[in-house]
Write a protein that holds these residues in place. Structure first.
Motif, PDB file in Angstrom:
ATOM      1  N   LEU A   1     -11.459   8.063   9.839  1.00 36.89           N
ATOM      2  CA  LEU A   1     -10.327   7.244   9.386  1.00 36.89           C
ATOM      3  C   LEU A   1      -9.451   8.010   8.413  1.00 36.89           C
ATOM      4  O   LEU A   1      -8.213   7.955   8.481  1.00 36.89           O
ATOM      5  CB  LEU A   1     -10.849   5.959   8.721  1.00 36.89           C
ATOM      6  CG  LEU A   1      -9.768   4.959   8.279  1.00 36.89           C
ATOM      7  CD1 LEU A   1      -9.018   4.422   9.494  1.00 36.89           C
ATOM      8  CD2 LEU A   1     -10.387   3.813   7.491  1.00 36.89           C
TER       9      LEU A   1
ATOM     10  N   ILE B   1      -5.108   9.989   8.102  1.00 30.69           N
ATOM     11  CA  ILE B   1      -4.256   9.475   7.017  1.00 30.69           C
ATOM     12  C   ILE B   1      -3.876  10.605   6.069  1.00 30.69           C
ATOM     13  O   ILE B   1      -2.725  10.720   5.638  1.00 30.69           O
ATOM     14  CB  ILE B   1      -4.975   8.349   6.244  1.00 30.69           C
ATOM     15  CG1 ILE B   1      -5.272   7.178   7.176  1.00 30.69           C
ATOM     16  CG2 ILE B   1      -4.119   7.884   5.068  1.00 30.69           C
ATOM     17  CD1 ILE B   1      -6.079   6.076   6.528  1.00 30.69           C
TER      18      ILE B   1
ATOM     19  N   GLN C   1      -2.684  -5.303   4.092  1.00 31.79           N
ATOM     20  CA  GLN C   1      -3.763  -4.416   4.522  1.00 31.79           C
ATOM     21  C   GLN C   1      -5.127  -4.956   4.112  1.00 31.79           C
ATOM     22  O   GLN C   1      -6.051  -5.000   4.925  1.00 31.79           O
ATOM     23  CB  GLN C   1      -3.568  -3.011   3.944  1.00 31.79           C
ATOM     24  CG  GLN C   1      -4.705  -2.047   4.307  1.00 31.79           C
ATOM     25  CD  GLN C   1      -4.419  -0.606   3.902  1.00 31.79           C
ATOM     26  OE1 GLN C   1      -3.274  -0.182   3.870  1.00 31.79           O
ATOM     27  NE2 GLN C   1      -5.462   0.143   3.590  1.00 31.79           N
TER      28      GLN C   1
ATOM     29  N   THR D   1       1.936   0.993   8.697  1.00 29.88           N
ATOM     30  CA  THR D   1       0.868   1.985   8.493  1.00 29.88           C
ATOM     31  C   THR D   1      -0.353   1.328   7.866  1.00 29.88           C
ATOM     32  O   THR D   1      -1.494   1.572   8.276  1.00 29.88           O
ATOM     33  CB  THR D   1       1.374   3.134   7.604  1.00 29.88           C
ATOM     34  OG1 THR D   1       2.409   3.844   8.297  1.00 29.88           O
ATOM     35  CG2 THR D   1       0.248   4.107   7.267  1.00 29.88           C
TER      36      THR D   1
ATOM     37  N   THR E   1      -4.026   0.873   9.690  1.00 32.27           N
ATOM     38  CA  THR E   1      -5.224   1.355   8.993  1.00 32.27           C
ATOM     39  C   THR E   1      -6.234   0.233   8.819  1.00 32.27           C
ATOM     40  O   THR E   1      -7.443   0.451   8.942  1.00 32.27           O
ATOM     41  CB  THR E   1      -4.835   1.927   7.613  1.00 32.27           C
ATOM     42  OG1 THR E   1      -3.859   2.966   7.787  1.00 32.27           O
ATOM     43  CG2 THR E   1      -6.049   2.509   6.899  1.00 32.27           C
TER      44      THR E   1
ATOM     45  N   SER F   1      -5.975   5.012  12.404  1.00 37.57           N
ATOM     46  CA  SER F   1      -5.146   5.867  11.553  1.00 37.57           C
ATOM     47  C   SER F   1      -4.456   6.966  12.357  1.00 37.57           C
ATOM     48  O   SER F   1      -3.665   7.734  11.818  1.00 37.57           O
ATOM     49  CB  SER F   1      -5.999   6.502  10.440  1.00 37.57           C
ATOM     50  OG  SER F   1      -7.108   7.191  10.990  1.00 37.57           O
TER      51      SER F   1
ATOM     52  N   SER G   1      -6.264   5.164   0.810  1.00 37.13           N
ATOM     53  CA  SER G   1      -5.909   4.150   1.804  1.00 37.13           C
ATOM     54  C   SER G   1      -7.052   3.942   2.797  1.00 37.13           C
ATOM     55  O   SER G   1      -7.364   2.811   3.180  1.00 37.13           O
ATOM     56  CB  SER G   1      -4.634   4.568   2.547  1.00 37.13           C
ATOM     57  OG  SER G   1      -4.234   3.585   3.467  1.00 37.13           O
ATOM     58  N   ALA G   2      -7.694   5.049   3.202  1.00 39.90           N
ATOM     59  CA  ALA G   2      -8.850   4.948   4.108  1.00 39.90           C
ATOM     60  C   ALA G   2     -10.007   4.252   3.417  1.00 39.90           C
ATOM     61  O   ALA G   2     -10.659   3.366   3.993  1.00 39.90           O
ATOM     62  CB  ALA G   2      -9.263   6.343   4.575  1.00 39.90           C
TER      63      ALA G   2
END
Length: 454
Positions: free
Chosen positions: A23, A27, A78, A158, A162, A167, A304-305
């Motif tokens: 993932l 990213i 998210q 995005t 995710t 990703s 973010s991951a």
């Protein structure tokens, strides 16, 4: 892409390092593309001189401010979408995704309108005395902020890709956007061949065109990817959803948005302090920030991951995976930060020489990179930990810590500047506060792990 390669990654099962890597790597690569995207702009604009760079730096401040506004639907969308996916409640996930996109469109239109109506007062805040720098700031801001809607949609999409474990699609979109930007920059900035020489306006047009290309690719991927459960494909974008969806997005996203916008405003005040040292100092701050984004964007991409990983596993009540994922991420980003520190501290002149050619700007840039270099590992850990804590829904706590310590940069910069350190005092204020934030966020996650993940 084949159907097999397009499948989303199950973040709640399987080897943690492999899951996080699958993932995070796309990213991080996407974030590095974003860095290359910005550095490309700066390299070409640098050929126009430090006044043009300073103007774009000022105009770019408001683009940065806008990223804080869109952080609300992006983070709120998210986290809630990922937690719903973790519970296998895909109908709820679709409702959160659509609600986040609705808020994103509204914010994009409002920010564009405000930027156009109040253009001159907003630029006037920075006291740009040079007419060329002022003109550059005006043309750059008018185009990039006036058409900010594509940037907003790209960021939220995005985050939603995710959240469901995909990703790769944002990576593909950002790569094509980077290629478009790299091709258009020299053509529109310098006026190569049949293209007119548009200088800073050309840079802005190239940026917005690339953002539109990214948006188009992301929309294409929604309808062509082979995800087993694609919550973005069956959205009812023009439906009105129950209030709980908007409320939960705002609850999670609002602290992050306030933190990001206040962070930018604090930087605006510091930029105004920097402007007292001349256009070369502003240019170094702008370019230095883009150079540093090699570290910042990569850490933010990993964050973010980790955010999606933490949110899905929190929804699935797999707390031990969250703790192990954090430990693995901590080790990886510590090493990355130390590599960047070594590059900035040991090779400041060769790096600065890529962007600056006059002695004054070169001297200021060397000092900036050495001073800011000492905080890179701490900054990486800070961003990664914010990603993990936000995945648990603790965005309010993250914002309180960040706002207090980032706000301390202003009095600290004033103190160090008046203590005889001059411009370097401002750079040290940035570096020292980042070191403290990295330490405090690490301690905060350890405490949270003991109390909330048991």
């Amino acid at each position: 892409m084949s159907m097999k390669r397009s499948k989303s990654i199950d973040l709640t099962s399987g080897p943690i390092l492999k899951t996080l890597s699958e993932l995070a790597l796309p990213i991080m690569a996407s974030s590095l593309l974003g860095t290359a995207y910005n550095i490309t702009d700066m390299a070409w604009i640098g050929l126009l001189g430090s006044k043009a760079v300073a103007g774009v730096g000022v105009g770019g401040m408001y683009v940065w401010l806008s990223q804080g506004l869109v952080a609300l639907p992006r983070m709120g969308g998210q986290v809630n979408t990922a937690q719903s996916c973790g519970r296998k409640d895909y109908k709820e996930a679709r409702s959160y995704a659509a609600s986040a996109l609705q808020i994103t469109i509204l914010f994009g239109l409002l920010f564009a309108a405000a930027s156009i109506i109040f253009l001159d007062p907003l630029i006037g805040f920075f006291n740009l005395t040079d007419p060329e720098a002022y003109s550059s700031a005006r043309s750059y801001m008018l185009i990039t902020c006036g058409l900010i809607i594509f940037s907003f949609l790209n960021l939220t999409l995005t985050g939603l890709f995710t959240a469901q474990g995909d990703s790769r699609s944002p990576l593909m979109a950002n790569f094509l956007g980077l290629v478009g930007n790299m091709l258009l920059d020299p053509l529109l900035i310098l006026g190569i061949g049949p293209f007119p020489r548009l200088e800073t306006a050309g840079a802005a047009i190239a940026t917005v065109t690339a953002q539109f290309l990214v948006f188009a690719v992301l929309i294409f991927r929604i309808f062509t990817s082979g995800l087993e459960t694609n919550v973005l494909r069956e959205l009812h974008l023009f439906s009105r959803f129950p209030g709980k969806f908007y409320k939960n997005i705002i609850r999670i996203g609002f602290p992050t948005a306030i933190q990001s916008m206040l962070y930018c405003m604090i930087s605006m005040v510091l930029t105004r302090m920097v402007s007292a040292f001349g256009a070369a100092a502003i240019a170094v701050q702008r370019v230095g920030g883009q150079i540093e984004s090699v570290s910042w964007n990569t850490a933010d991409g990993f964050a973010s991951a980790l955010n999606a990983f933490t949110a899905q596993n929190f929804g699935a009540k797999k707390y031990d995976r969250i703790r192990q994922g954090y430990r693995i991420s901590f080790g990886i980003l510590t090493i990355w930060g130390l590599i960047i520190t070594a590059a900035f501290v040991l090779l400041p002149r060769p790096i600065s020489g890529l962007f600056f050619h006059d002695p004054e700007s070169l001297r200021i840039s060397v000092n900036y990179l050495i001073i800011i270099g000492f905080c890179e590992a701490f900054m990486s850990i800070e961003l990664m930990t914010i990603g993990a804590l936000s995945g648990l829904g603790m965005t309010k706590l993250c914002s309180i810590i960040s706002i207090i310590l980032t706000g301390a940069r202003i009095p600290l910069a004033m103190l160090l500047t008046h203590a005889g350190m001059g411009l370097n005092g401002i750079w040290w204020a940035l570096s020292l506060t980042s070191i403290v934030k990295g330490i405090i966020f690490t301690l905060t996650f350890r405490q949270t792990s003991r109390t909330k993940l048991n």
